[in-house]
Scaffold this motif. Sequence first.
Motif, PDB file in Angstrom:
ATOM      1  N   UNK A 225      10.443   5.000 -15.677  1.00  0.00           N
ATOM      2  CA  UNK A 225      10.857   5.106 -14.289  1.00  0.00           C
ATOM      3  C   UNK A 225      12.478   5.047 -14.563  1.00  0.00           C
ATOM      4  N   UNK A 226      13.020   4.218 -15.237  1.00  0.00           N
ATOM      5  CA  UNK A 226      14.567   4.227 -15.583  1.00  0.00           C
ATOM      6  C   UNK A 226      15.078   5.419 -16.175  1.00  0.00           C
ATOM      7  N   UNK A 227      14.285   5.927 -16.980  1.00  0.00           N
ATOM      8  CA  UNK A 227      14.563   7.321 -17.789  1.00  0.00           C
ATOM      9  C   UNK A 227      14.568   8.265 -16.797  1.00  0.00           C
ATOM     10  N   UNK A 267      10.417  -8.824  -2.524  1.00  0.00           N
ATOM     11  CA  UNK A 267       9.475  -7.707  -2.783  1.00  0.00           C
ATOM     12  C   UNK A 267      10.316  -6.402  -2.556  1.00  0.00           C
ATOM     13  N   UNK A 268      11.290  -6.163  -1.622  1.00  0.00           N
ATOM     14  CA  UNK A 268      11.873  -5.133  -1.389  1.00  0.00           C
ATOM     15  C   UNK A 268      12.763  -4.513  -2.465  1.00  0.00           C
ATOM     16  N   UNK A 269      13.795  -5.364  -3.031  1.00  0.00           N
ATOM     17  CA  UNK A 269      14.640  -4.851  -3.897  1.00  0.00           C
ATOM     18  C   UNK A 269      14.079  -4.928  -5.367  1.00  0.00           C
ATOM     19  N   UNK A 270      13.002  -5.680  -5.779  1.00  0.00           N
ATOM     20  CA  UNK A 270      12.254  -5.880  -7.004  1.00  0.00           C
ATOM     21  C   UNK A 270      11.281  -4.938  -6.980  1.00  0.00           C
ATOM     22  N   UNK A 271      10.749  -4.483  -6.094  1.00  0.00           N
ATOM     23  CA  UNK A 271       9.595  -3.659  -6.016  1.00  0.00           C
ATOM     24  C   UNK A 271       9.661  -2.214  -5.510  1.00  0.00           C
ATOM     25  N   UNK A 272       9.751  -2.366  -4.067  1.00  0.00           N
ATOM     26  CA  UNK A 272       9.750  -1.278  -3.178  1.00  0.00           C
ATOM     27  C   UNK A 272      11.184  -0.185  -3.721  1.00  0.00           C
ATOM     28  N   UNK A 273      12.208  -0.948  -3.847  1.00  0.00           N
ATOM     29  CA  UNK A 273      13.310  -0.015  -4.083  1.00  0.00           C
ATOM     30  C   UNK A 273      13.283   0.729  -5.535  1.00  0.00           C
ATOM     31  N   UNK A 274      12.873   0.011  -6.518  1.00  0.00           N
ATOM     32  CA  UNK A 274      12.601   0.825  -7.524  1.00  0.00           C
ATOM     33  C   UNK A 274      11.635   1.812  -7.473  1.00  0.00           C
ATOM     34  N   UNK A 279      10.479   7.615  -7.293  1.00  0.00           N
ATOM     35  CA  UNK A 279       9.591   8.772  -6.606  1.00  0.00           C
ATOM     36  C   UNK A 279      10.862   9.745  -6.075  1.00  0.00           C
ATOM     37  N   UNK A 280      11.792   9.368  -5.926  1.00  0.00           N
ATOM     38  CA  UNK A 280      12.843  10.307  -5.570  1.00  0.00           C
ATOM     39  C   UNK A 280      13.256  11.248  -6.710  1.00  0.00           C
ATOM     40  N   UNK A 281      13.149  10.680  -7.757  1.00  0.00           N
ATOM     41  CA  UNK A 281      13.406  11.339  -9.090  1.00  0.00           C
ATOM     42  C   UNK A 281      12.406  12.163  -9.656  1.00  0.00           C
ATOM     43  N   UNK A 282      11.022  11.973  -9.081  1.00  0.00           N
ATOM     44  CA  UNK A 282       9.803  12.820  -9.417  1.00  0.00           C
ATOM     45  C   UNK A 282       8.979  11.823 -10.217  1.00  0.00           C
ATOM     46  N   UNK A 283       9.071  10.534 -10.505  1.00  0.00           N
ATOM     47  CA  UNK A 283       8.629   9.837 -11.120  1.00  0.00           C
ATOM     48  C   UNK A 283       7.663   8.850 -10.068  1.00  0.00           C
ATOM     49  N   UNK A 284       6.240   8.693 -10.440  1.00  0.00           N
ATOM     50  CA  UNK A 284       5.379   7.746  -9.439  1.00  0.00           C
ATOM     51  C   UNK A 284       5.167   6.468 -10.330  1.00  0.00           C
ATOM     52  N   UNK A 285       5.329   5.405 -10.055  1.00  0.00           N
ATOM     53  CA  UNK A 285       5.308   4.004 -10.471  1.00  0.00           C
ATOM     54  C   UNK A 285       4.049   3.621 -10.008  1.00  0.00           C
ATOM     55  N   UNK A 286       2.981   4.060 -10.378  1.00  0.00           N
ATOM     56  CA  UNK A 286       1.499   3.905  -9.869  1.00  0.00           C
ATOM     57  C   UNK A 286       1.251   2.185 -10.060  1.00  0.00           C
ATOM     58  N   UNK A 287       1.404   1.709 -11.247  1.00  0.00           N
ATOM     59  CA  UNK A 287       0.973   0.355 -11.387  1.00  0.00           C
ATOM     60  C   UNK A 287       1.937  -0.451 -10.642  1.00  0.00           C
ATOM     61  N   UNK A 288       3.183  -0.096 -10.461  1.00  0.00           N
ATOM     62  CA  UNK A 288       4.049  -1.043  -9.967  1.00  0.00           C
ATOM     63  C   UNK A 288       3.556  -0.803  -8.200  1.00  0.00           C
ATOM     64  N   UNK A 289       3.303   0.221  -7.861  1.00  0.00           N
ATOM     65  CA  UNK A 289       3.026   0.213  -6.491  1.00  0.00           C
ATOM     66  C   UNK A 289       1.411  -0.403  -6.214  1.00  0.00           C
ATOM     67  N   UNK A 290       0.825  -0.523  -7.115  1.00  0.00           N
ATOM     68  CA  UNK A 290      -0.415  -1.266  -6.848  1.00  0.00           C
ATOM     69  C   UNK A 290      -0.006  -2.779  -6.786  1.00  0.00           C
ATOM     70  N   UNK A 291       0.738  -3.312  -7.726  1.00  0.00           N
ATOM     71  CA  UNK A 291       1.106  -4.686  -7.596  1.00  0.00           C
ATOM     72  C   UNK A 291       1.968  -4.923  -6.359  1.00  0.00           C
ATOM     73  N   UNK A 292       2.851  -3.898  -5.906  1.00  0.00           N
ATOM     74  CA  UNK A 292       3.595  -4.312  -4.631  1.00  0.00           C
ATOM     75  C   UNK A 292       2.553  -4.622  -3.448  1.00  0.00           C
ATOM     76  N   UNK A 293       1.559  -3.692  -3.460  1.00  0.00           N
ATOM     77  CA  UNK A 293       0.530  -4.076  -2.300  1.00  0.00           C
ATOM     78  C   UNK A 293      -0.066  -5.252  -2.580  1.00  0.00           C
ATOM     79  N   UNK A 294      -0.352  -5.715  -3.637  1.00  0.00           N
ATOM     80  CA  UNK A 294      -0.713  -7.222  -3.858  1.00  0.00           C
ATOM     81  C   UNK A 294       0.021  -8.079  -3.369  1.00  0.00           C
ATOM     82  N   UNK A 295       1.149  -7.982  -3.770  1.00  0.00           N
ATOM     83  CA  UNK A 295       2.202  -9.016  -3.504  1.00  0.00           C
ATOM     84  C   UNK A 295       2.670  -9.089  -1.857  1.00  0.00           C
ATOM     85  N   UNK A 296       2.478  -7.688  -1.390  1.00  0.00           N
ATOM     86  CA  UNK A 296       2.897  -7.912   0.167  1.00  0.00           C
ATOM     87  C   UNK A 296       1.518  -8.687   0.880  1.00  0.00           C
TER      88      UNK A 296
END
Length: 306
Positions: A225-227, A267-274, A279-296
């Motif tokens: 995602x960083x790349x 959660x916002x700045x550590x998971x949702x923002x990244x 996503x804006x750069x065209x990359x989906x962080x699938x695993x991170x988004x799953x973890x985000x839903x669990x944390x929410x």
Amino acid sequence: MRYGVIGTGAVGGYLGIKLMHAGYDVHFLARSDFAVIKEKGLMLYSVRGDVYLPEVPVYSSSSAMPPCDVLLVCTKTTANAQLPSVLAPLLASHPLVIMIQNGIGMEEDLAGALPHAKIAGGAAYIAVTKTAPACIRHLDIGKLSLAPFSENTGHELIPVADELTKADVKTTLLPRLDEIRWRKLVWNIPFNGLSVVLNTTTEGILRNEKWRSRAWTLMQEVVEAARACGTAIEKEYAGKMMEMTQKMPSYATSMKDDYDNHRPLEIEYMYQRPASFARRAGFIMHETEVLTRELLEADRLNRKYR
């Protein structure tokens, strides 16, 4: 230089104690712990040597603080909506505001609210926790990475890094803040989040083959995602972070501590923002988004105890 520590929790308390113990002029802003710090001072139990400061300049309101040259913002990002009003009384002296927080996008938000503020950012690599009001325990590591955000602030970070290093907090300056933010997320996203949803420590994650594998997958995803967002992180970096964690004592992450004490999760700045940036750069962080839903969901269920 005169330092103002905004948020005397684990990281803010550690940095302020180290600076003050080294002889620098430090003033602390504290909310919930103000009365205890005022009465008893600050105590640091550290692998690098214990420090007790029986009297410290502590304030319950930023408007009561003296003008400072540097403001070290060490509050949780869950309180960032209030940050502009907290910092506003201190900006007349044009201090350098250094955001030492977890996540990404905090500096942009602060600059939008306080456009004339001089802002820099940083990441703390410090295994530290607040065990009681005014009491900090330092388990391992003790270093910072800093970088400018606002234009023409890079030169102002040089003496700050020098004084922090002299205070036994090894501080490195980097040219790009986004690199600092993404590199810290390589560790923060897997270990903070998994420690909550799995109810475990860093050691617990590493000892369980399934959990360790999930952490590794998340780390690799953050690197990708960083790349995608324009920050190249070497492939070996995730392995270095895993090795660093293996060498650390078993550690309850800051997010696990927040969860156990029924505080809001970052959660916002550590998971949702990244994930949003990726996503804006065209990359989906699938695993991170799953973890985000669990944390929410974990955060939602935890609210009834607050």
